[in-house]
Enzyme design. Sequence first.
Site, mmCIF file in Angstrom:
data_model
loop_
_atom_site.group_PDB
_atom_site.id
_atom_site.type_symbol
_atom_site.label_atom_id
_atom_site.label_comp_id
_atom_site.label_asym_id
_atom_site.label_seq_id
_atom_site.Cartn_x
_atom_site.Cartn_y
_atom_site.Cartn_z
ATOM 1 C CE1 TYR A 202 25.018 108.261 99.607
ATOM 2 C CE2 TYR A 202 23.231 107.179 100.778
ATOM 3 C CZ TYR A 202 24.561 107.549 100.694
ATOM 4 O OH TYR A 202 25.411 107.195 101.715
ATOM 5 C CG ASP B 237 19.774 101.504 95.791
ATOM 6 O OD1 ASP B 237 19.245 100.842 96.721
ATOM 7 O OD2 ASP B 237 20.672 102.338 95.983
ATOM 8 C CE LYS C 126 17.989 104.400 104.242
ATOM 9 N NZ LYS C 126 18.514 104.741 102.942
HETATM 10 C C1 LIG Z 1 20.004 104.584 102.480
HETATM 11 C C2 LIG Z 1 20.300 104.183 101.090
HETATM 12 C C3 LIG Z 1 21.486 103.494 100.754
HETATM 13 C C4 LIG Z 1 22.583 103.243 101.750
HETATM 14 O O1 LIG Z 1 22.187 102.426 102.794
HETATM 15 P P1 LIG Z 1 23.076 102.429 104.145
HETATM 16 O O2 LIG Z 1 22.406 101.383 105.004
HETATM 17 O O3 LIG Z 1 22.994 103.801 104.696
HETATM 18 O O4 LIG Z 1 24.450 102.036 103.773
HETATM 19 C C5 LIG Z 1 21.638 103.058 99.456
HETATM 20 N N1 LIG Z 1 20.700 103.289 98.524
HETATM 21 C C6 LIG Z 1 19.557 103.944 98.811
HETATM 22 C C7 LIG Z 1 18.536 104.139 97.742
HETATM 23 C C8 LIG Z 1 19.329 104.419 100.099
HETATM 24 O O5 LIG Z 1 18.211 105.096 100.362
#
Ligand SMILES: *Cc1c(COP(=O)(O)O)cnc(C)c1O
Length: 435
Positions: free
Chosen positions: A150, A245, A273
């Site tokens: 994701y 990511d 995060k």
């Molecule tokens: C949470 C997450 C996102 C998205 O971040 P948001 O602050 O919710 O937009 C993207 N990539 C990864 C790996 C994530 O865990």
Amino acid sequence: MNFINRINRENSSALFEEAKGLFPGGVNSPVRAFKSVSGPPLFIESGDGCRITDVDQNEFIDFCCSWGPLILGHNNPEVREFICETVAKGTSFGAPNQLGNELAKLILAGNKYIEKLRFVSSGTEAVMSAIRLARGYTNKNKIVKFEGCYHGHVDSLLVKAGSGLVTFGESTSAGIPPSFVKETLVLPLNDEAALEECLKKHGKDIAAIIIEPVPANNGLLLQPESFLKSLRSLATKYNCLLIFDEVISGFRIGLDGAAGHYDIQPDIITFGKIIGGGMPVGAYGASKEIMSHVAPDGPVYQAGTLSANPVAMAAGLQTLKILNRPNFYQDLATKTTWLASEISNFAKENGYELTVQHIASIFWINFSTKKITRADQIASEGMERFKILHHELLQSGIYLGPSGYEVGFVSAAHSQEDLESALQIIKAALVVAFS
Ligand SMILES: *Cc1c(COP(=O)(O)O)cnc(C)c1O
């Protein structure tokens, strides 16, 4: 299956009814609706340390931790004080501020893989900007992503993309032009041959390969180091950028994230995060050379009204200062390993089909005794058991993310004593889930 509430959910129910008239599905982010567990979702009033309290005054030991940002637990006094001190001077100026410099220096100091970064306001925004940068830098269009990873709700990446979507049984989202999706190639994780074949065929059109190096949004699909290393060598061979990511793994796996854990040099890293300490912050970083392509130095445009606002910077800065203290990560990993092994051992002793996969302070309840590395290996039957487990845990004071595809987090605020209480409750709930 009838789920009987032994706890009072009256106020949460009433607020959820009201919220349904205000927001689609009553929520501002889909998984919060408790669609795959027994509802209604709980409205949370406060959090302190590892515990949260809902509007019916039920208290829970929290292993969701706002989906990852709260590595220090809730309401950390040092973070709160620095936020309050900062907010007293104003919330946002849309102009440079010193706290942004301080946070950037702290992120870069611990991470030899990037030299410059740019702050944004969410993980999604970080990934979206990183993709644009990769395209602008390489003058190519296609992106390779992996099934089950994701990367936020970026249009072209909402293809086979993680828990929220798997739970709803969809492989993609409505509202995305087929022409966008055409630019995204989706491969299975942990399949070097498939990647090589794809790059051989499309490499001249591929701007970037993007991966969660610690895939943690669709179960915890830890990859063999050899596969991650092959991404680096194949990306170089076919002139594509490698994007890690690290929105979830950054500052979770350690100060230098998954890149440092595996010692792999990606071309771009995205964060979110934890770097916001519970406030909305994201970032993307790369070498000076790649970052020189971002406006105003270069032609890749990217901007933000609230980017690097001082309040969010303060929350991130104080959080990262605490993460830099001696033994922070070792202590957290020791506690998490203990909890995960105790649960796995209990399951084994009782012949339950269950193991707990974990790394650093992330854990995932895998309803199988096999080690799982790919999204398609997760059996949907396990999710029925998860639903029972989730319900039982809520009844006895433990809050997990409301989907079996979600991972759990241990925070620095979870003491060994808290984990021991949690373990007893989890064992009792497993007995019910497997009866
Ligand atoms: C949470 C997450 C996102 C998205 O971040 P948001 O602050 O919710 O937009 C993207 N990539 C990864 C790996 C994530 O865990």
